[in-house]
Design an enzyme around this catalytic site. Sequence first.
Site, mmCIF file in Angstrom:
data_model
loop_
_atom_site.group_PDB
_atom_site.id
_atom_site.type_symbol
_atom_site.label_atom_id
_atom_site.label_comp_id
_atom_site.label_asym_id
_atom_site.label_seq_id
_atom_site.Cartn_x
_atom_site.Cartn_y
_atom_site.Cartn_z
ATOM 1 N N CYS A 41 0.824 -1.209 0.000
ATOM 2 C CA CYS A 41 0.000 0.000 0.000
ATOM 3 C C CYS A 41 0.859 1.261 0.000
ATOM 4 O O CYS A 41 1.963 1.284 0.544
ATOM 5 C CB CYS A 41 -0.878 0.030 1.244
ATOM 6 S SG CYS A 41 -1.971 -1.389 1.346
ATOM 7 N N ARG B 176 4.743 0.887 -6.289
ATOM 8 C CA ARG B 176 4.796 -0.021 -5.143
ATOM 9 C C ARG B 176 3.874 -1.225 -5.336
ATOM 10 O O ARG B 176 4.009 -2.220 -4.635
ATOM 11 C CB ARG B 176 4.375 0.721 -3.862
ATOM 12 C CG ARG B 176 5.312 1.830 -3.469
ATOM 13 C CD ARG B 176 4.724 2.689 -2.364
ATOM 14 N NE ARG B 176 4.522 1.953 -1.137
ATOM 15 C CZ ARG B 176 5.454 1.752 -0.211
ATOM 16 N NH1 ARG B 176 6.660 2.229 -0.393
ATOM 17 N NH2 ARG B 176 5.190 1.082 0.878
ATOM 18 N N TRP C 275 -2.877 -2.494 -1.793
ATOM 19 C CA TRP C 275 -2.476 -3.809 -2.287
ATOM 20 C C TRP C 275 -3.182 -4.808 -1.368
ATOM 21 O O TRP C 275 -2.846 -4.920 -0.189
ATOM 22 C CB TRP C 275 -0.955 -3.946 -2.203
ATOM 23 C CG TRP C 275 -0.397 -5.146 -2.879
ATOM 24 C CD1 TRP C 275 -0.101 -5.280 -4.209
ATOM 25 C CD2 TRP C 275 -0.022 -6.396 -2.268
ATOM 26 N NE1 TRP C 275 0.412 -6.524 -4.457
ATOM 27 C CE2 TRP C 275 0.468 -7.230 -3.287
ATOM 28 C CE3 TRP C 275 -0.074 -6.892 -0.969
ATOM 29 C CZ2 TRP C 275 0.920 -8.523 -3.051
ATOM 30 C CZ3 TRP C 275 0.379 -8.184 -0.732
ATOM 31 C CH2 TRP C 275 0.862 -8.985 -1.771
ATOM 32 N N ASN D 12 -0.953 1.180 5.762
ATOM 33 C CA ASN D 12 -0.086 0.217 5.071
ATOM 34 C C ASN D 12 0.422 -0.751 6.121
ATOM 35 O O ASN D 12 1.034 -0.316 7.099
ATOM 36 C CB ASN D 12 1.080 0.962 4.396
ATOM 37 C CG ASN D 12 2.125 0.015 3.836
ATOM 38 O OD1 ASN D 12 1.819 -1.124 3.499
ATOM 39 N ND2 ASN D 12 3.368 0.484 3.730
ATOM 40 N N GLY D 13 0.149 -2.040 5.937
ATOM 41 C CA GLY D 13 0.608 -3.022 6.930
ATOM 42 C C GLY D 13 -0.499 -4.025 7.192
ATOM 43 O O GLY D 13 -1.495 -4.077 6.458
ATOM 44 N N GLU E 234 18.286 -15.196 -11.910
ATOM 45 C CA GLU E 234 17.762 -13.835 -11.955
ATOM 46 C C GLU E 234 17.083 -13.567 -13.309
ATOM 47 O O GLU E 234 16.037 -12.914 -13.367
ATOM 48 C CB GLU E 234 18.901 -12.837 -11.686
ATOM 49 C CG GLU E 234 18.535 -11.369 -11.774
ATOM 50 C CD GLU E 234 17.408 -10.928 -10.826
ATOM 51 O OE1 GLU E 234 16.996 -11.697 -9.946
ATOM 52 O OE2 GLU E 234 16.924 -9.801 -11.028
ATOM 53 N N LYS F 109 13.176 -12.424 -13.691
ATOM 54 C CA LYS F 109 12.732 -11.219 -14.419
ATOM 55 C C LYS F 109 11.634 -11.575 -15.415
ATOM 56 O O LYS F 109 10.665 -10.849 -15.570
ATOM 57 C CB LYS F 109 13.906 -10.565 -15.176
ATOM 58 C CG LYS F 109 14.927 -9.856 -14.338
ATOM 59 C CD LYS F 109 14.491 -8.496 -13.798
ATOM 60 C CE LYS F 109 13.902 -8.554 -12.442
ATOM 61 N NZ LYS F 109 14.658 -8.579 -11.271
ATOM 62 N N GLU G 216 8.341 -12.195 -13.596
ATOM 63 C CA GLU G 216 7.755 -10.959 -13.071
ATOM 64 C C GLU G 216 7.117 -10.105 -14.151
ATOM 65 O O GLU G 216 5.963 -9.725 -14.034
ATOM 66 C CB GLU G 216 8.865 -10.082 -12.481
ATOM 67 C CG GLU G 216 9.259 -10.372 -11.098
ATOM 68 C CD GLU G 216 10.369 -9.430 -10.713
ATOM 69 O OE1 GLU G 216 10.099 -8.478 -10.000
ATOM 70 O OE2 GLU G 216 11.522 -9.640 -11.161
ATOM 71 N N HIS H 292 19.398 -34.003 -14.976
ATOM 72 C CA HIS H 292 18.635 -34.841 -14.049
ATOM 73 C C HIS H 292 17.144 -34.533 -14.089
ATOM 74 O O HIS H 292 16.450 -34.781 -13.116
ATOM 75 C CB HIS H 292 19.185 -34.661 -12.624
ATOM 76 C CG HIS H 292 20.642 -34.998 -12.531
ATOM 77 N ND1 HIS H 292 21.096 -36.283 -12.448
ATOM 78 C CD2 HIS H 292 21.731 -34.201 -12.570
ATOM 79 C CE1 HIS H 292 22.428 -36.266 -12.412
ATOM 80 N NE2 HIS H 292 22.832 -35.015 -12.490
ATOM 81 N N LYS I 118 6.533 -3.473 -5.073
ATOM 82 C CA LYS I 118 7.968 -3.163 -5.017
ATOM 83 C C LYS I 118 8.515 -3.422 -3.618
ATOM 84 O O LYS I 118 9.626 -3.891 -3.457
ATOM 85 C CB LYS I 118 8.159 -1.690 -5.400
ATOM 86 C CG LYS I 118 9.599 -1.208 -5.391
ATOM 87 C CD LYS I 118 10.300 -1.628 -6.643
ATOM 88 C CE LYS I 118 11.752 -1.215 -6.682
ATOM 89 N NZ LYS I 118 12.511 -2.080 -7.602
HETATM 90 C C1 F6R Z 1 12.434 -8.710 -8.198
HETATM 91 C C2 F6R Z 1 12.000 -7.990 -7.051
HETATM 92 C C3 F6R Z 1 11.707 -8.747 -5.803
HETATM 93 C C4 F6R Z 1 12.590 -8.168 -4.709
HETATM 94 C C5 F6R Z 1 12.267 -8.799 -3.353
HETATM 95 C C6 F6R Z 1 13.177 -8.272 -2.267
HETATM 96 O O1 F6R Z 1 12.615 -7.871 -9.292
HETATM 97 O O2 F6R Z 1 11.924 -6.805 -7.089
HETATM 98 O O3 F6R Z 1 11.948 -10.106 -5.957
HETATM 99 O O4 F6R Z 1 13.923 -8.386 -5.049
HETATM 100 O O5 F6R Z 1 10.940 -8.515 -3.017
HETATM 101 O O6 F6R Z 1 13.066 -6.898 -2.119
HETATM 102 P P1 F6R Z 1 14.150 -6.051 -1.360
HETATM 103 O O7 F6R Z 1 15.415 -6.155 -2.114
HETATM 104 O O8 F6R Z 1 13.582 -4.673 -1.331
HETATM 105 O O9 F6R Z 1 14.264 -6.661 0.006
#
Ligand code: F6R
Length: 617
Positions: free
Chosen positions: A2, A29, A78, A104-105, A486, A490, A493, A509, A612
């Site tokens: 949020c 976010r 959210w 938020n929370g 990674e 990506k 996501e 395997h 985010k």
């Molecule tokens: C991937 C992404 C998430 C964050 C994860 C950790 O692109 O953004 O997987 O990496 O939520 O977030 P932080 O680094 O803020 O702890």
Amino acid sequence: MCGIFGIVTNQNIKIGKIALESIKRLEYRGYDSCGIVSQHNNSLFVKKDAGKIDEINEYLKLDEFPNGSKLALAHTRWATHGPPTKINSHPHLDCTDKIAVIHNGILENFLELKEELLSKGHIFKSETDTEIIPHLIEEYLKQNKNLKEAIVSAIKRCEGAYGLAICHADYPNTIIACRKESPLIIGIDKGKTSYCASDIPAFLPYTKYCYILEDDELAILNAGSVEFFDIDNSDLPKQKKVQEINWNIDAAEKGGYQHFMLKEIYEEPSALRRTMKISPDSIKDFAIPLLTADHIYITAAGTSFHASLAGKFIITKFLGKYIEAIECSEFKTQLNNSLEENSIIIALSQSGETIDLIEPIRWAKKYKPSIKILSITNIVGSSITRYSDKVLVTQAGPEIGVAATKTFVTQILTLALVALEIAKLKNKDSQEEIQKYYEALQSVPDIIENFLEKNADLIKYIVSDLEKNLNFFFLARGASIATAKEGGLKLKEVACRFIEGYSAAHAKHGPISLVRDGYPIIFIAPPDETYERLLGNVMEFKARGGKIISLVIESDEKITNLSDITIRIPQPRDKYHNLFSSITFIPALQLLAYFAALEHNLDPDKPLNLAKTVTVH
Ligand code: F6R
């Protein structure tokens, strides 16, 4: 998660427009509904619904407030408790429609509080945990408390995490904000306007001066001024230091790029150059405890976890000690009975707010107080810094795209700087040798810049070709497995494709059974100590009809000769540069995910269901 925004002013400014623009700057976010409340003539005016801000604005005109309104709260939700619907959107009001709350929370004890309030006759409209807060405040106001006292009494009853902004119809010049475990920043344009927000970009166009609210603090915002209190000692105002934000709003805007994600990939060279300048003394301070620790863990979530996997390779090379990488959400479960004194936990987090990381760190500190927490974050003053013994701040600048890109490379670079400091301190490798590693690291931004300049069209072409296939995967060995993972993350996501990054050796395997004629496999193949074995894996997949796409350095020959398509990284062939391949090879995969999102008509900056900053378990 949020997003919160609040404004109270004594100026003749269009606060509706400001509130709307500010929550749009919090869109990154992640959210599924939004709402705004304004206050005028002892009444509150609420507009809210589920959906995208722009769409809702078309029919609700979120920015149109009653003339003369000087206070507003705005929110992006959210969903956690209750689906994204109009009723569940914030703000939430009490029974008298006088108190409005944005949150938020997550409140953990909301069910028992709700029962208590229901038994006292309160009527709830939503399924949210948040709605108990205005009703609790209403209850305490009935006991002749003033607004601050009622809020303090109410939040003392709440267990869980909250960033809250609250207003009351009969308190025309007042927003009350408080926090526990969810970020909240107060912005001040002295004497004129005060703001509160979950993140700085929300109010950055209007002021550069801010206060970071800490856990269990409460702020009373009036137009252009603010007073702070500790929740546990709420009679006495406390002093806090104002901070000046040293980046401007351009850094948080698209600057001509179609999307933040693309802009942030192209910002990687400058982000790396800035991070390279982290003070050598703080790097040294971070490195020294690692030399004598008995156990070292590295932990994080998502992309930051992949940076940990890459970074631990680089540190281990010079430290000569095993570093265990554990996903933060599993940390406590795995170490519940075995975390020992003289351990160090390295914690990585772009936002510094990820609750899955904050929780095990708090637990570890409580369980074994002698344990040291060394953290790396991109956000000064974020929650993680409060639980850390040493902190290094990456200099990526604001990352608005939900998918982490430039922060990933700066995290690995920061760990690489720590690794080279360890090499210096240990004095095992010659200074000349260490210098060569430094020089290689310093050339990393140029390598990426060069690559990005020349290769976007090739990656676009590969994406259009890959789209003919339902599945493919990334394979690698050694440190590059982190790059492969990674790359897979990506694509999941931003392009909604369940593509995996996997160990090339391990793929025999299981995943190899997917390979048919023309099935694409992308090999990450820097010429490091794993190269010859990876070559064997390439052959295995080629022999089964796989279409080989490889990421290699420019002078590569052997894997190139086996490949249908190569992506060539302009990196010299030497062990010094190889050590940092997880930084130089990833932009290709980030671009690939970006163009794949466009191919699927998806907005890479706003992936479905993702936030985010993840501040819920
Ligand atoms: C991937 C992404 C998430 C964050 C994860 C950790 O692109 O953004 O997987 O990496 O939520 O977030 P932080 O680094 O803020 O702890």
